[in-house]
Design a protein around this motif. Structure first.
Motif, PDB file in Angstrom:
ATOM      1  N   ALA A   1       1.042  -1.412  -0.008  1.00 44.15           N
ATOM      2  CA  ALA A   1      -0.075   0.219   0.085  1.00 44.15           C
ATOM      3  C   ALA A   1       0.859   1.082   0.251  1.00 44.15           C
ATOM      4  CB  ALA A   1      -1.034   0.064   1.364  1.00 44.15           C
ATOM      5  N   VAL A   2       0.945   2.275  -0.547  1.00 42.52           N
ATOM      6  CA  VAL A   2       0.941   3.683  -1.099  1.00 42.52           C
ATOM      7  C   VAL A   2       0.118   4.437  -0.677  1.00 42.52           C
ATOM      8  CG1 VAL A   2       2.312   5.607  -2.331  1.00 42.52           C
ATOM      9  CG2 VAL A   2       2.841   3.085  -2.733  1.00 42.52           C
TER      10      VAL A   2
ATOM     11  N   THR B   1       5.442   4.096   2.380  1.00 45.33           N
ATOM     12  CA  THR B   1       4.369   2.450   1.613  1.00 45.33           C
ATOM     13  C   THR B   1       4.671   1.320   2.577  1.00 45.33           C
ATOM     14  OG1 THR B   1       6.424   3.051  -0.317  1.00 45.33           O
ATOM     15  CG2 THR B   1       5.671   0.836  -0.397  1.00 45.33           C
ATOM     16  N   TYR B   2       3.520   0.269   2.314  1.00 41.93           N
ATOM     17  CA  TYR B   2       3.666  -0.521   3.743  1.00 41.93           C
ATOM     18  C   TYR B   2       3.230  -2.202   2.875  1.00 41.93           C
ATOM     19  CZ  TYR B   2       2.411   1.272   8.196  1.00 41.93           C
ATOM     20  OH  TYR B   2       2.522   2.278   9.244  1.00 41.93           O
ATOM     21  N   ALA B   3       4.004  -2.789   3.575  1.00 41.09           N
ATOM     22  CA  ALA B   3       4.078  -4.358   2.993  1.00 41.09           C
ATOM     23  C   ALA B   3       2.971  -4.870   3.727  1.00 41.09           C
ATOM     24  CB  ALA B   3       5.368  -5.199   3.066  1.00 41.09           C
ATOM     25  N   ILE B   4       1.573  -5.772   3.219  1.00 42.93           N
ATOM     26  CA  ILE B   4       1.385  -6.445   3.804  1.00 42.93           C
ATOM     27  C   ILE B   4       1.061  -8.243   4.067  1.00 42.93           C
ATOM     28  CG2 ILE B   4      -1.236  -6.728   3.881  1.00 42.93           C
ATOM     29  CD1 ILE B   4      -1.881  -3.925   2.008  1.00 42.93           C
ATOM     30  N   PRO B   5       1.578  -8.578   4.671  1.00 45.43           N
ATOM     31  CA  PRO B   5       1.642  -9.868   5.283  1.00 45.43           C
ATOM     32  C   PRO B   5       0.544 -10.631   3.918  1.00 45.43           C
ATOM     33  CG  PRO B   5       1.171  -8.936   7.130  1.00 45.43           C
ATOM     34  CD  PRO B   5       0.825  -7.609   6.362  1.00 45.43           C
ATOM     35  N   ARG B   6       1.298 -11.485   3.948  1.00 42.68           N
ATOM     36  CA  ARG B   6      -0.248 -12.717   3.404  1.00 42.68           C
ATOM     37  C   ARG B   6      -0.095 -13.838   4.266  1.00 42.68           C
ATOM     38  NH1 ARG B   6       1.683 -12.934  -2.823  1.00 42.68           N
ATOM     39  NH2 ARG B   6       1.540 -10.804  -2.912  1.00 42.68           N
ATOM     40  N   PRO B   7      -1.751 -14.306   4.183  1.00 43.40           N
ATOM     41  CA  PRO B   7      -1.828 -15.353   5.689  1.00 43.40           C
ATOM     42  C   PRO B   7      -0.999 -16.556   5.602  1.00 43.40           C
ATOM     43  CG  PRO B   7      -4.194 -14.257   4.971  1.00 43.40           C
ATOM     44  CD  PRO B   7      -3.081 -13.659   3.879  1.00 43.40           C
TER      45      PRO B   7
END
Lengths: 140, 140, 140, 140
Positions: A106-107, A127-133
């Motif tokens: 996400a930005v 900028t954020y990294a979104i973890p994947r389950p």
């Protein structure tokens, strides 16, 4: 999501922070940092790290409001331009607008103001990294 | 400049900060942030704003050591990439290398580490504006 | 990987580019842009977009050399600081050092020089997203 | 300033560029890059360097429209986040909004789009140094 739910989560995640959520929406969030002596530098201005913190929290709040509370979302990049000297007598208001919320990243941008003055004191891209389950960790 | 002189100046300028200067040289500086509970996030990692603060101070120290104590030097841009989760049990070490010191602007990079681990936890590029004696303020 | 293999791939991927690979290693890569009239701005300096292109290619080459040829690797962030006026008579040399190569993201820095002068003309931080085989696209 | 005046200046300054000015205002500018085969990468997308160039020009145009034609204004920092794959069939539109125009520095942001699609393909923050008449050069 209700403001109070996210505020409660935030207070647990960042116990040192006193940033308050003012507004939440699909496209962003507004937060406020009450300014006291502990946020100032000699000469009477808000310190740079305080501004960076407010921006980081504003982005975090906007993102979690959009995707749900995902505690592992982490900042990967933050770029701040300091534009004007903030007032020592005014709270800092951070207005985050999400630019893109994708599956894994996400930005957003955050405009920071001294309350009551519509000239930006700093501008931030985050900028954020979104973890994947299924992947456990996004850190590598 | 002697470390203790700059440390004293730093403690006055950033009274909230507990960053210590470890080394000073023509090309840069090394600083240390002792990590305690107040710097951590739940889950046991050093918070992003702490890292940004250490980087900003490392750059400030390296620059002042080079150009003399110019209290009005201000950060204009800071870009941080978060690379790995820092250890909650280790101090943060910030190593600043000055890339360019010009008449009106300086650029440096800061590598941040958890002490004892040579994998960078974050990388920072920092730009400072250097005020000119005749101009009073560099902010506009 | 051999330089000529990667050079061939590069020439197919960026047919407009005339960047040449000079050296490859585990930790980075060195590239060269021959400078001719088409790269200059009036007044005799290399244009900013040329510098950005060289940096982007240097990072791409260093990364592919490390992880193998993954055509879908894409730049996600590039931050450039322009430091000094490059010479119009000299080639631009780009030296990339990889800072982190993770599973899904890589970060590197690139120092740009006018050949024969060891003062950097620009400094670049570059982030690449590395696609995962099972996910098709990393763009969202 | 009239669009055609600035367009003429631009064509002299950046003879390699085919960026066209579409609109000019107190707060910013809109430009267009016609996309042809020379701007594409295999797989059918606009190359990153093309996007960076459009952003740089959009900022330059917006700034010169505001402060008058100052050929020595130079980019000092450009930070780009690539967000989505641009269309190979559409022109790139760059919309610059000036955030701050000070005496010695200007900061603006540029949103880049594939024409006809309102989802940004890239977001750019750009910093320019504005030379002062008495100082000759701002580069050091």
């Amino acid at each position: 999501m209700e403001i109070h739910e996210l505020q409660e989560f935030l207070s647990n995640e960042f116990p040192q922070s006193s940033v308050r959520i003012e507004a939440l929406g699909e496209l962003g969030a507004t937060v406020r940092q009450r300014i006291d002596q502990s946020h100032l530098r000699p000469g009477g201005t808000v310190s740079g790290p305080v501004l960076m913190t407010v921006a980081d929290v504003a982005m975090y709040v906007a993102l979690l409001n959009r995707i749900g509370i995902v505690p592992l979302a982490v900042t990967t990049n933050l770029t701040i331009n300091f534009l004007r000297k903030p007032s020592a007598q005014r709270d800092i208001i951070g207005v985050c607008e999400l630019i893109k919320v994708g599956r894994s990243q996400a930005v957003g941008e955050v405009a920071l103001y001294s309350e009551g003055n519509d000239e930006m004191v700093a501008h931030v891209i985050c900028t954020y990294a979104i973890p994947r389950p299924d992947l456990g960790s996004i850190s590598s």
